[in-house]
Design an enzyme around this catalytic site. Structure first.
Site, PDB file in Angstrom:
ATOM      1  N   GLU A 125       0.803  -1.227   0.000  1.00  0.00           N
ATOM      2  CA  GLU A 125       0.000   0.000   0.000  1.00  0.00           C
ATOM      3  C   GLU A 125       0.834   1.275   0.000  1.00  0.00           C
ATOM      4  O   GLU A 125       0.450   2.265  -0.609  1.00  0.00           O
ATOM      5  CB  GLU A 125      -0.965   0.001   1.202  1.00  0.00           C
ATOM      6  CG  GLU A 125      -2.064  -1.060   1.120  1.00  0.00           C
ATOM      7  CD  GLU A 125      -1.606  -2.430   1.598  1.00  0.00           C
ATOM      8  OE1 GLU A 125      -0.469  -2.546   2.101  1.00  0.00           O
ATOM      9  OE2 GLU A 125      -2.379  -3.396   1.481  1.00  0.00           O
ATOM     10  N   PHE A 180      -6.026  -0.212   6.007  1.00  0.00           N
ATOM     11  CA  PHE A 180      -4.729  -0.482   5.371  1.00  0.00           C
ATOM     12  C   PHE A 180      -4.112   0.801   4.812  1.00  0.00           C
ATOM     13  O   PHE A 180      -2.891   0.929   4.745  1.00  0.00           O
ATOM     14  CB  PHE A 180      -4.869  -1.524   4.264  1.00  0.00           C
ATOM     15  CG  PHE A 180      -5.442  -2.836   4.739  1.00  0.00           C
ATOM     16  CD1 PHE A 180      -5.244  -3.263   6.045  1.00  0.00           C
ATOM     17  CD2 PHE A 180      -6.185  -3.639   3.885  1.00  0.00           C
ATOM     18  CE1 PHE A 180      -5.779  -4.452   6.498  1.00  0.00           C
ATOM     19  CE2 PHE A 180      -6.724  -4.847   4.328  1.00  0.00           C
ATOM     20  CZ  PHE A 180      -6.527  -5.258   5.632  1.00  0.00           C
TER      21      PHE A 180
END
Lengths: 285, 307
Positions: free
Chosen positions: B55, B80
């Site tokens: 990410e 996330f």
């Protein structure tokens, strides 16, 4: 047509002189890592990117992302010598209300391209710009300078994994491998070797050079332009604190600025070097 | 119209906008089937970038795309995304990159997957970053209009979306106005400010309270930052008491944002309804009952607050 090597060396020495003066005036900052990347920046900004006030924000410009943001005194000095910012401004480094923040701030100075200084992030940003260039069919190239200690950051390896997937042959990463970080030698703190093997295993074109040798830097940058279908990673071996004898290879100088006495000594060495280069140039003529 | 998750509305809106706005690019981190960015990915494969389960690199890459003039939507679960806060802080906020971060699976409303997948602190963190706007729509029509607004808005935005289907709240002629709260039901005894997935339940709670003789005003706050200070102060002046409802930790979320406005401008009593600890597994319905975010739970908390 290339500037003669002697001219590039003269520019590099002038940049080093300014870095020492800037850091002394600021009273804090990162001497070692600013001095180690000077030839890399000069080669890029004078021979490849050819930054000018006119192209400094043009959509078609080659980009340079300083992922090792603490080396920014070198970048500010380069931008001043390229006429992008006023020369006098470099001595406002780290001062209140200055555009020249202690680490690059795009909010304050758009010519730095991105805000960096929290290590590990620049290569991802460079990759994004490179992808956009591919989408738009632009000819620009994207350069990203990382620190060797920075190679310990996880995000760097995420970007190293992804750039070959997107076949970013318009992206060139360079690591200023000066062997030192704040807590000691990189090999002791957290060894990044075998670096070239790792990068090749991730599908990069890898070139290993002496990062203070203009011929090697320029030939590596030329090769990077010719390699198609994959990004290039240049491992530039450098000396931390390069150009000032008492700073060289001494990580005490990672995050320290020279006091007045040290500045005098450093400038004496660099000015001798500059005079030597200038006399060589006269002889060449 | 059947209930629809705001992530689904987002996926449809993005696909439609992709046709009209060529600069839109979309990135995902191996969750495109959950964030619904897959609809855009299938339609515009050359403008979709699958970044794998990485990410922070996705967020940084989105920043670079924005710096080169693209309008990137970077999608993952809200939890996330904020896990890569340092990258959001530097590469997006401090760089002032025009990135749209889309965090789905907001709150305990996701259900069975449990706390690790629940965005419960994301509003608090994203609200703290200068340059960032924070938007959380409450139904299909609001989501679609918000996505269009966000695509054209200059500056980084965090868009918070639900996994679970949401009932329609707004009328068909609804017009999304960035930064403006929406009065859904008028009342004079108390104002309930709600955001996202719990707006509908707050409205039902308002109806229940009406039957108990309590006149509750219900306001949808879809733009949490910049928040509608004027409306919040007006409601405090007119109804005296304030309740906030959110599927998020009460520390730093909508409740905190409302209290900040009131404490500085017009101090009144405020009751925050939301999550005070980690979430857990269970069906969304069971969880909302257990944590007091169902209509009866909200109504009960308001009744006690007004005693």
């Amino acid at each position: 047509m290339r500037n003669s090597l002697i001219d590039l060396k003269i520019i590099a020495t002038k940049i080093r002189i300014d870095i020492i003066k800037m850091l002394n005036k600021a009273g804090s900052g990162h001497s070692g890592g600013s001095l180690s990347c000077v030839e890399i920046l000069v080669a890029l900004f004078w021979e490849k990117i050819k930054r000018t006030p006119e192209n400094a924000l043009s959509p078609d410009r080659d980009r340079f992302i300083l992922s090792k943001g603490h080396g920014v005194p070198a970048l500010y000095a380069v931008l001043a010598h390229r006429g992008v910012i006023p020369y006098e401004e470099i001595f406002t480094l780290r001062k209140i209300n200055s555009r020249l923040q202690g680490h690059p701030s795009r909010l304050d100075l758009p010519y730095v391209e991105a805000s960096t200084g929290s290590l590990g992030q620049g290569l991802s940003i460079a990759q994004g710009i490179a992808i956009a260039g591919k989408i738009d069919g632009k000819k620009y190239r994207v350069y990203c300078l990382l620190g060797d200690g920075e190679m310990q950051e996880g995000q760097v390896w995420e970007a190293i994994m992804s750039a070959p997937k997107f076949k970013l042959d318009n992206l060139c990463a360079i690591v200023d491998y000066n062997k030192g970080q704040i807590d000691g030698y990189v090999k002791d703190v957290m060894d990044i070797e075998p670096l070239s093997d790792k990068l090749r295993a991730f599908n990069w074109n890898v070139i290993e050079i002496d990062g203070h040798d203009f011929e090697q830097i320029l030939s590596a940058l030329d090769e990077a332009e010719l390699v198609k279908g994959k990004p290039t990673f240049i491992i530039a071996h450098t000396v931390k604190g390069k150009g000032v004898s008492f700073m060289e290879d001494n990580h005490e100088w990672h995050g320290k600025a020279p006091n007045d006495e040290e500045t005098k000594l450093a400038l004496k060495e660099l000015e001798e070097e500059l005079n030597e280069l200038l006399s060589q140039k006269v002889e060449v003529k | 119209m059947p209930a629809k998750a705001t992530r689904v509305s987002f996926g449809e809106a993005l696909e439609e906008l992709g046709e009209r706005i060529q600069d839109i690019v979309v990135l995902d981190a191996d969750l495109s089937k959950s964030t619904m960015s897959i609809k855009f990915a299938k339609r515009f494969p050359h403008r979709f970038f699958e970044m794998g389960i990485a990410e922070q690199n996705m967020i940084g890459t989105a920043a670079g795309l924005a710096l080169a003039g693209k309008i990137p939507f970077a999608c993952s679960f809200a939890c996330f995304l904020i896990g890569r806060y340092e990258t959001i802080r530097m590469s997006v906020a401090y760089t002032n990159a025009n990135v749209k971060l889309v965090g789905t699976h907001a709150g305990i409303g996701i259900g069975e997957d449990g706390y690790s997948q629940m965005g419960l602190e994301d509003i608090a963190l994203m609200r703290a970053l200068p340059n960032f706007s924070v938007v959380q729509p409450c139904d299909d029509i609001e989501t679609k209009q918000a996505v269009e607004y966000i695509a054209l808005h200059q500056g980084p935005v965090f868009l918070r979306l639900t996994r679970q289907p949401l009932e329609e709240v707004n009328p068909p002629d609804y017009k999304f106005q960035f930064g403006k709260g929406v009065i859904l039901k008028d009342g004079k005894d108390v104002t309930i400010f709600a955001t996202g997935g719990v707006v509908f339940n707050s409205l039902l709670a308002g109806e229940r309270l009406e039957r108990d003789g309590i006149s509750a005003r219900v306001v949808n706050i879809h733009t949490i930052k910049p928040i509608d200070e004027e409306l919040i102060i007006k409601c405090a002046v007119e109804t005296g008491k304030i309740v906030t409802v959110e599927d998020h930790n009460i520390v730093g979320g909508l409740g905190s944002a409302v209290m900040e406005v009131l404490a500085e401008n017009y101090p009144v009593k405020v009751k925050r309804i939301g999550i005070k600890k980690f979430g857990e597994s269970g069906s969304p319905k069971e969880l909302y009952e257990k944590y007091g975010l169902d209509p009866e739970g909200i109504a009960k908390a308001v009744r006690e607050f007004l005693k």
